[in-house]
Design an enzyme around this catalytic site. Sequence first.
Site, PDB file in Angstrom:
ATOM      1  N   HIS A  35       1.248  -1.138  -0.115  1.00 40.79           N
ATOM      2  CA  HIS A  35      -0.043  -0.166  -0.030  1.00 40.79           C
ATOM      3  C   HIS A  35       0.728   1.329   0.440  1.00 40.79           C
ATOM      4  O   HIS A  35       1.473   1.911   1.139  1.00 40.79           O
ATOM      5  CB  HIS A  35      -0.703  -0.360   1.414  1.00 40.79           C
ATOM      6  CG  HIS A  35      -1.896  -1.372   1.328  1.00 40.79           C
ATOM      7  ND1 HIS A  35      -2.210  -2.174   2.177  1.00 40.79           N
ATOM      8  CD2 HIS A  35      -2.589  -1.426   0.295  1.00 40.79           C
ATOM      9  CE1 HIS A  35      -3.035  -2.836   2.205  1.00 40.79           C
ATOM     10  NE2 HIS A  35      -3.029  -2.331   0.248  1.00 40.79           N
ATOM     11  N   HIS A 137       3.114  -4.310   6.445  1.00 41.00           N
ATOM     12  CA  HIS A 137       1.630  -3.423   6.204  1.00 41.00           C
ATOM     13  C   HIS A 137       2.340  -1.897   7.488  1.00 41.00           C
ATOM     14  O   HIS A 137       3.192  -2.754   8.100  1.00 41.00           O
ATOM     15  CB  HIS A 137       0.453  -3.629   6.352  1.00 41.00           C
ATOM     16  CG  HIS A 137       0.232  -4.578   5.210  1.00 41.00           C
ATOM     17  ND1 HIS A 137      -0.377  -4.158   4.035  1.00 41.00           N
ATOM     18  CD2 HIS A 137       0.499  -5.509   4.117  1.00 41.00           C
ATOM     19  CE1 HIS A 137      -0.296  -4.655   3.172  1.00 41.00           C
ATOM     20  NE2 HIS A 137      -0.614  -5.495   3.308  1.00 41.00           N
ATOM     21  N   GLU A 195       2.019  -5.091  11.134  1.00 32.77           N
ATOM     22  CA  GLU A 195       1.233  -4.151  10.865  1.00 32.77           C
ATOM     23  C   GLU A 195       2.090  -3.016  12.035  1.00 32.77           C
ATOM     24  O   GLU A 195       1.927  -3.227  12.775  1.00 32.77           O
ATOM     25  CB  GLU A 195       0.410  -4.634  11.060  1.00 32.77           C
ATOM     26  CG  GLU A 195      -0.988  -5.011  10.515  1.00 32.77           C
ATOM     27  CD  GLU A 195      -0.831  -4.905   9.149  1.00 32.77           C
ATOM     28  OE1 GLU A 195      -0.858  -3.458   9.179  1.00 32.77           O
ATOM     29  OE2 GLU A 195      -1.987  -5.347   8.566  1.00 32.77           O
TER      30      GLU A 195
HETATM   31 ZN   LIG Z   1      -1.270  -2.282   4.081  1.00 35.85          ZN
END
Ligand SMILES: [Zn+2]
Length: 222
Positions: A35, A137, A195
């Site tokens: 992302h 992420h 994360e």
């Molecule tokens: Zn992400």
Amino acid sequence: MLRTHVLGTSVRGRPIRAYELDNPAPVILIIGCVHGDEPQSAFAAEALVELLQTSVGEMMDEHVFVVTCLNPDGLELATRKNANGVDLNRNFPTANWRRGDPQDMFYGGSMAGSEPETQVVLDLIRRQQPRRILVIHCIEPTRHCVNYDGPAQSLAELMAKSNGYPVVADIGHPTPGSLGTWIGYERKIPTVTLELPENLDAETCWQTNRNAIMDFIQAEFE
Ligand SMILES: [Zn+2]
């Protein structure tokens, strides 16, 4: 020395690079910046490559592939999605893949695997047959965690011992078309999704997770 590969190009023609610590051992794959609005994940993957280029890497006997930035267009534009407006982490050809709404932040694309960035990963996994995968992420504050798909609980717990993050088997919302679902849940390749807290700067995220990432790489194969 690390070998550099250009695995393919993004929608806008930016190269997607991988760096390989080439040793005769099963492949460990690490992917940053799926992302584009999660720049800490690209920074951490780049910092890892820099570390592997030092004497630390020279003394290792693991076989590591690091894709530092899977979504270079998104990183440039500071958007979650790629330049076609597709969430790459909803574009993998899972059994539960769905197209969704192009306006939605989780838009899965015109068809499963439609995006060149997704094809880069599918092709790399087909060719290299990694034995485990770490995807980096970022997530909203307080939800940072070590999430896992497939038989990766012990790997996630190993990392959590080092970074102090909670271990989470289920991220709390369905993720059709995600890389973790495709490779970890469906193909049973141990997959950890790290994360990072999006409110922390990239250097702090890297320093907090450097040992956890190295533990992931250096864990014994089961
Ligand atoms: Zn992400």
